[in-house]
Design a protein around this motif. Structure first.
Motif, short mmCIF file in Angstrom:
data_model
loop_
_atom_site.label_atom_id
_atom_site.label_comp_id
_atom_site.label_asym_id
_atom_site.label_seq_id
_atom_site.Cartn_x
_atom_site.Cartn_y
_atom_site.Cartn_z
N ARG A 135 4.26 24.67 24.64
CA ARG A 135 4.88 23.53 23.95
C ARG A 135 6.29 23.29 24.45
N ILE A 161 5.78 22.50 29.02
CA ILE A 161 5.15 21.32 29.61
C ILE A 161 6.11 20.17 29.89
N THR A 187 6.52 18.77 33.72
CA THR A 187 6.16 17.42 34.18
C THR A 187 7.20 16.88 35.15
N LEU A 233 -1.00 11.92 32.21
CA LEU A 233 -1.90 13.06 32.07
C LEU A 233 -1.20 14.25 31.43
N MET A 234 0.04 14.50 31.85
CA MET A 234 0.78 15.62 31.28
C MET A 234 1.13 15.37 29.81
N ASN A 235 1.41 14.11 29.45
CA ASN A 235 1.69 13.78 28.06
C ASN A 235 0.46 13.95 27.18
N ILE A 236 -0.71 13.62 27.74
CA ILE A 236 -1.95 13.84 27.00
C ILE A 236 -2.15 15.32 26.74
N TYR A 237 -1.93 16.13 27.77
CA TYR A 237 -2.07 17.58 27.61
C TYR A 237 -1.00 18.13 26.66
N ASN A 238 0.19 17.57 26.73
CA ASN A 238 1.27 18.01 25.85
C ASN A 238 0.92 17.75 24.39
N ARG A 239 0.33 16.59 24.11
CA ARG A 239 -0.09 16.29 22.73
C ARG A 239 -1.21 17.22 22.27
N LYS A 240 -2.03 17.66 23.22
CA LYS A 240 -3.13 18.54 22.89
C LYS A 240 -2.64 19.91 22.46
N VAL A 241 -1.60 20.43 23.12
CA VAL A 241 -1.11 21.78 22.81
C VAL A 241 0.04 21.76 21.81
#
Length: 398
Positions: free
Chosen positions: A321, A324, A328, A385-393
């Protein structure tokens, strides 16, 4: 009657004053004026540029993309020769840029995480070696590192004295040469099996994770994943009659022909970008892990988890958290730094399209705009893409 008119006039005046002092109305008006000013500003610039170009007899537009390029490119993953158009050179440069950026990001991520975790090792030697790596490579300019690795690779043996592995893989000063699979009729079923295996792996991994969360029981993810991704295509390969042959590189004249060839410029650029960016990623990883409360580690150890699993299951998921967002930025920097490839002759987008094509055509505005648009698009997609993954974790608050 007169008093009524005066009252109406006073009421209208009050409405105008209230509208004038309304912050919402004023913000809309000011933004509208700002937009109109920007439109006029850019219109003036574009109009002046077109007038000056026309006065000097310089062609404008994108019609040049359909003209024959007339020059060769040393490395291309798609079919290309001198008879292709400038549009083809654009695609060749774009693919070469994407390849070196993607490989650089993958290598820099793994190396950066390894060095960052090593930096926190209780082993004094490992920790000091990681610290020396970070301090050396992040404080030397990237361009110098690119030159260094390029000249190191130039010290490899000549073509006839190539280093080889089983007469199939060859390494020399001209590059790395690997066998190339030739897909014949009937190989489609193998590709389908591979896709099914990859999809099945993701589904099985998701199921195994949920199962562990609910019951605490672990499932053999690695074995099942290898069976799906490797075993399933192998079964399809033998069932379909082995429709894949291998083309081996062979020495013909002064160079190897056949197979896959990777020029040393690609290797030098990828190594330099990976090593340089990994030194920054390592510090990001170290700071992210340090930001996780040590009480989390103590709690995991109290439950009997070994250090490796504590790091993997407890510490790193929480550290991500923090890691990331700056990670990015490093990915974006690596992609943009790949434009330094033209210093060693690697045919990336800047070298092929922003260099050779620009010198031949002379339409700088169109070529620079296309090049800028490519880098902007790559950066925006990477950030998305990195923001999507960031929201996921990210930590979900209840």
């Amino acid at each position: 009657m007169t008093s009524k008119l005066q009252a109406d006039s006073k009421s209208a005046h009050n409405k105008k004053q209230s509208l004038l002092y309304n912050p919402t109305f004023r913000s809309v008006v000011f933004q509208l004026f700002a937009i109109l000013g920007l439109v006029y500003f850019f219109y003036t610039i574009v109009n002046n540029a077109l007038v000056n170009l026309d006065a000097r007899g310089i062609a404008t537009g994108f019609d040049f993309l359909s003209e024959k390029a007339g020059f060769g490119i040393g490395f291309s993953l798609i079919e290309y020769d001198e008879t292709y158009s400038y549009a083809r050179t654009f695609y060749v440069g774009l693919i070469n840029t994407l390849v070196v950026s993607f490989l650089g990001i993958i290598c820099a991520t793994f190396l950066g995480f390894f060095i960052g975790i090593s930096r926190l090792s209780t082993n004094w030697l490992i920790s000091r070696m990681a610290a020396v790596y970070i301090e050396i490579f992040r404080n030397i300019p990237l361009l110098l590192q690119i030159f260094f690795w390029y000249f190191v690779l130039q010290s490899l043996p000549s073509t006839r004295q190539s280093l080889s592995i089983g007469e199939a893989v060859f390494l020399n000063v001209r590059g790395l040469f690997l066998p190339k699979p030739i897909f014949e009729t009937g190989s489609t079923i193998i590709c389908i099996a591979l896709v099914i295996g990859i999809i099945g792996t993701f589904l099985y991994r998701s199921w195994a994770t949920k199962k562990q969360e609910l019951s605490g029981q672990r499932s053999p993810i690695l074995k099942v994943s290898l069976g799906l991704i490797v075993g399933l295509p192998l079964v399809a390969f033998f069932i379909s009659g082995m429709p894949i042959s291998i083309e081996y590189p062979a020495l013909k004249g002064f160079n190897f022909r056949g197979g896959y060839s990777f020029i040393p410029e690609l290797a030098a650029l990828m190594i330099a970008l990976s090593v340089y960016t990994a030194s920054f990623i390592a510090e990001i990883v170290r700071s992210g892990i340090n930001a996780v409360s040590y009480g989390q580690t103590e709690a995991a150890m109290a439950l009997g988890l070994p250090k490796k699993r504590t790091l993997k299951l407890v510490v790193i998921p929480q550290a991500l958290r923090i890691i990331i967002p700056p990670l990015t930025s490093q990915y974006l920097n690596l992609t943009k730094n790949s434009s330094l490839a033209m210093a060693i002759g690697y045919p990336d987008l800047m070298s092929v399209f922003g260099g050779t094509t620009l010198n031949q055509v002379g339409q700088a505005i169109e070529i620079i705009l296309m090049t800028m648009a490519v880098y902007l698009t790559i950066s925006l997609v990477t950030s998305m893409l990195m923001n999507i993954y960031n929201r996921k974790v990210a930590l979900v608050e209840r």
